[in-house]
Design a protein around this motif. Structure first.
Motif, PDB file in Angstrom:
ATOM      1  N   TRP A  23      68.261   3.448  72.871  1.00 23.71           N
ATOM      2  CA  TRP A  23      67.223   3.254  73.886  1.00 23.71           C
ATOM      3  C   TRP A  23      66.944   1.766  74.079  1.00 23.71           C
ATOM      4  N   LEU A  24      66.808   1.037  72.969  1.00 23.70           N
ATOM      5  CA  LEU A  24      66.541  -0.402  73.048  1.00 23.70           C
ATOM      6  C   LEU A  24      67.672  -1.113  73.798  1.00 23.70           C
ATOM      7  N   SER A  25      68.881  -0.740  73.473  1.00 29.86           N
ATOM      8  CA  SER A  25      70.038  -1.329  74.138  1.00 29.86           C
ATOM      9  C   SER A  25      69.968  -1.120  75.649  1.00 29.86           C
ATOM     10  N   GLU A  26      69.550   0.055  76.056  1.00 35.67           N
ATOM     11  CA  GLU A  26      69.453   0.360  77.490  1.00 35.67           C
ATOM     12  C   GLU A  26      68.398  -0.495  78.183  1.00 35.67           C
ATOM     13  N   GLN A  27      67.328  -0.835  77.467  1.00 35.98           N
ATOM     14  CA  GLN A  27      66.255  -1.643  78.075  1.00 35.98           C
ATOM     15  C   GLN A  27      66.719  -3.060  78.387  1.00 35.98           C
ATOM     16  N   THR A  28      67.702  -3.537  77.662  1.00 34.96           N
ATOM     17  CA  THR A  28      68.165  -4.910  77.892  1.00 34.96           C
ATOM     18  C   THR A  28      68.848  -5.068  79.245  1.00 34.96           C
ATOM     19  N   ALA A  29      69.185  -3.962  79.882  1.00 35.55           N
ATOM     20  CA  ALA A  29      69.834  -4.020  81.192  1.00 35.55           C
ATOM     21  C   ALA A  29      68.836  -4.259  82.323  1.00 35.55           C
ATOM     22  N   HIS A  30      67.549  -4.149  82.036  1.00 37.06           N
ATOM     23  CA  HIS A  30      66.543  -4.345  83.082  1.00 37.06           C
ATOM     24  C   HIS A  30      66.649  -5.765  83.639  1.00 37.06           C
ATOM     25  N   GLU A  31      66.487  -5.908  84.931  1.00 32.25           N
ATOM     26  CA  GLU A  31      66.696  -7.198  85.583  1.00 32.25           C
ATOM     27  C   GLU A  31      65.719  -8.281  85.131  1.00 32.25           C
ATOM     28  N   LYS A  32      64.574  -7.895  84.590  1.00 34.56           N
ATOM     29  CA  LYS A  32      63.606  -8.900  84.146  1.00 34.56           C
ATOM     30  C   LYS A  32      63.555  -9.069  82.626  1.00 34.56           C
ATOM     31  N   VAL A  33      64.456  -8.415  81.913  1.00 33.14           N
ATOM     32  CA  VAL A  33      64.571  -8.658  80.464  1.00 33.14           C
ATOM     33  C   VAL A  33      65.460  -9.882  80.269  1.00 33.14           C
ATOM     34  N   VAL A  34      64.896 -10.906  79.643  1.00 32.28           N
ATOM     35  CA  VAL A  34      65.599 -12.189  79.526  1.00 32.28           C
ATOM     36  C   VAL A  34      65.984 -12.542  78.087  1.00 32.28           C
ATOM     37  N   ALA A  35      65.658 -11.665  77.124  1.00 34.67           N
ATOM     38  CA  ALA A  35      65.988 -11.960  75.730  1.00 34.67           C
ATOM     39  C   ALA A  35      65.894 -10.695  74.887  1.00 34.67           C
ATOM     40  N   VAL A  36      66.476 -10.752  73.713  1.00 32.57           N
ATOM     41  CA  VAL A  36      66.290  -9.735  72.682  1.00 32.57           C
ATOM     42  C   VAL A  36      65.322 -10.331  71.664  1.00 32.57           C
ATOM     43  N   GLY A  37      64.172  -9.680  71.510  1.00 33.73           N
ATOM     44  CA  GLY A  37      63.187 -10.229  70.591  1.00 33.73           C
ATOM     45  C   GLY A  37      61.850  -9.508  70.695  1.00 33.73           C
ATOM     46  N   GLU A  38      60.955  -9.706  69.696  1.00 34.83           N
ATOM     47  CA  GLU A  38      61.257 -10.646  68.651  1.00 34.83           C
ATOM     48  C   GLU A  38      61.894  -9.918  67.466  1.00 34.83           C
ATOM     49  N   ILE A  39      62.886 -10.528  66.902  1.00 36.31           N
ATOM     50  CA  ILE A  39      63.659  -9.934  65.816  1.00 36.31           C
ATOM     51  C   ILE A  39      63.694 -10.918  64.650  1.00 36.31           C
ATOM     52  N   GLY A  40      64.054 -10.427  63.468  1.00 38.90           N
ATOM     53  CA  GLY A  40      64.158 -11.352  62.345  1.00 38.90           C
ATOM     54  C   GLY A  40      63.754 -10.727  61.026  1.00 38.90           C
ATOM     55  N   LEU A  41      63.103 -11.544  60.194  1.00 38.56           N
ATOM     56  CA  LEU A  41      62.703 -11.119  58.859  1.00 38.56           C
ATOM     57  C   LEU A  41      61.264 -11.544  58.585  1.00 38.56           C
ATOM     58  N   ASP A  42      60.511 -10.691  57.917  1.00 42.23           N
ATOM     59  CA  ASP A  42      59.141 -11.011  57.521  1.00 42.23           C
ATOM     60  C   ASP A  42      58.899 -10.468  56.125  1.00 42.23           C
ATOM     61  N   TYR A  43      58.910 -11.349  55.151  1.00 49.09           N
ATOM     62  CA  TYR A  43      58.708 -10.957  53.752  1.00 49.09           C
ATOM     63  C   TYR A  43      57.277 -11.199  53.293  1.00 49.09           C
ATOM     64  N   TYR A  44      56.410 -11.658  54.180  1.00 44.96           N
ATOM     65  CA  TYR A  44      55.051 -12.020  53.774  1.00 44.96           C
ATOM     66  C   TYR A  44      54.296 -10.828  53.203  1.00 44.96           C
ATOM     67  N   TRP A  45      54.346  -9.698  53.917  1.00 39.69           N
ATOM     68  CA  TRP A  45      53.655  -8.495  53.465  1.00 39.69           C
ATOM     69  C   TRP A  45      54.561  -7.570  52.668  1.00 39.69           C
ATOM     70  N   GLU A  46      55.846  -7.620  52.954  1.00 38.55           N
ATOM     71  CA  GLU A  46      56.761  -6.613  52.419  1.00 38.55           C
ATOM     72  C   GLU A  46      57.514  -7.121  51.194  1.00 38.55           C
ATOM     73  N   LYS A  47      57.287  -6.470  50.045  1.00 40.61           N
ATOM     74  CA  LYS A  47      57.940  -6.868  48.793  1.00 40.61           C
ATOM     75  C   LYS A  47      59.020  -5.883  48.354  1.00 40.61           C
ATOM     76  N   ASP A  48      59.045  -4.685  48.940  1.00 37.16           N
ATOM     77  CA  ASP A  48      59.994  -3.651  48.546  1.00 37.16           C
ATOM     78  C   ASP A  48      61.417  -4.079  48.916  1.00 37.16           C
ATOM     79  N   PRO A  49      62.327  -4.159  47.930  1.00 40.18           N
ATOM     80  CA  PRO A  49      63.708  -4.611  48.212  1.00 40.18           C
ATOM     81  C   PRO A  49      64.423  -3.735  49.240  1.00 40.18           C
ATOM     82  N   GLU A  50      64.171  -2.430  49.219  1.00 42.98           N
ATOM     83  CA  GLU A  50      64.841  -1.542  50.176  1.00 42.98           C
ATOM     84  C   GLU A  50      64.352  -1.783  51.600  1.00 42.98           C
ATOM     85  N   VAL A  51      63.066  -2.018  51.740  1.00 45.38           N
ATOM     86  CA  VAL A  51      62.507  -2.278  53.068  1.00 45.38           C
ATOM     87  C   VAL A  51      63.013  -3.630  53.587  1.00 45.38           C
TER      88      VAL A  51
END
Length: 258
Positions: A77-105
């Motif tokens: 579904w997310l992939s399909e949204q990137t085809a919209h004419e006004k979608v100009v980026a994929v984001g926000e994506i990345g890593l956030d370890y501030y709250w999350e300590k679980d290695p699996e997460v």
């Protein structure tokens, strides 16, 4: 005019006055806004805002803290949204370890960070990267996935000059917002002093990270002139120059022709 590269106007904090606030932007000198997806619902609502307002564009993506929403079905579904004419980026994506300590997460965050990077590569879109308390892993993945070939911005840049150098060498832009005006922002001020002006873009992360003198209140793009002034002071140039250069930078970042 100012180009706001990262905001969240679909946030519930804007529910009472969203329409009147957004309608005031152009007259206040905010020329364009990119509303950023942070999960599946906000990706959809960002696109809806972009459809309603000619000066608003959208980014489609899932924030690391919401990576549990992603599976093969929702990723399609997310992939399909990137085809919209006004979608100009994929984001926000990345890593956030501030709250999350679980290695699996954390491992799941890394997996979907890679998948979304490669989605951007496939769709020939830049990325908006969120990285908090995850400097080494973010940079390692950026290198392994050849981020330089994808392009984009490190949103709300919060690391050192040395880390900034790594991303600048990849051709990335640095997103600079209200934190630059804080008294304890010495490291970020060093980064802004170091970074070439043609690699800096303006952002608020509204409704968060409100600059001084309005810190503690809800943020909006109307506060960006305070960030402009802070950059101008560090760089020894005029506020008009900051606005003009960062506008051109944002246009290049999001690959907009006009």
């Amino acid at each position: 005019m100012i180009f706001e590269t990262h905001a969240h106007y679909d946030d519930k904090m804007f529910d009472e006055d969203r329409e009147s606030l957004l309608e005031s932007m152009q007259e206040a000198g905010i020329g364009r806004i990119v509303n950023i997806g942070a999960d599946l619902a906000s990706t959809a609502s960002s696109i809806a805002l972009a459809e309603k307002y000619p000066f608003i564009y959208a980014a489609a993506g899932v924030h690391p803290s919401d990576a549990a929403q992603l599976n093969e079905h929702t990723f399609q579904w997310l992939s399909e949204q990137t085809a919209h004419e006004k979608v100009v980026a994929v984001g926000e994506i990345g890593l956030d370890y501030y709250w999350e300590k679980d290695p699996e997460v954390r491992a799941n965050q890394r997996y979907w960070f890679r998948r979304q990077l490669n989605l951007a590569r496939e769709k020939v879109l830049p990325v908006s990267i969120h990285s908090r308390d995850a400097a080494k892993d973010t940079l390692d993945i950026a290198k392994e996935e050849h981020l330089a070939e994808i392009g984009g911005v490190v949103h709300c840049f919060s690391y050192t000059v040395e880390m900034a150098r790594e991303y600048l060498n990849m051709g990335m832009y640095l997103g600079i917002g209200g934190v630059l005006t804080y008294k304890n922002a010495r490291v970020l001020k060093e980064v802004v002093d170091y970074a070439p002006m043609d690699r800096i873009v303006l952002e608020t992360d509204s409704p968060y990270l409100t600059p001084v003198p309005n810190r503690g209140k809800r943020n909006s793009s109307l506060n960006l002139p305070y960030v402009v002034m802070a950059i101008a002071e560090i760089k020894g140039i005029t506020t008009a120059e900051v606005e003009d250069i960062t506008w051109e930078n944002a246009m290049k970042l999001y690959r907009m022709a006009e």
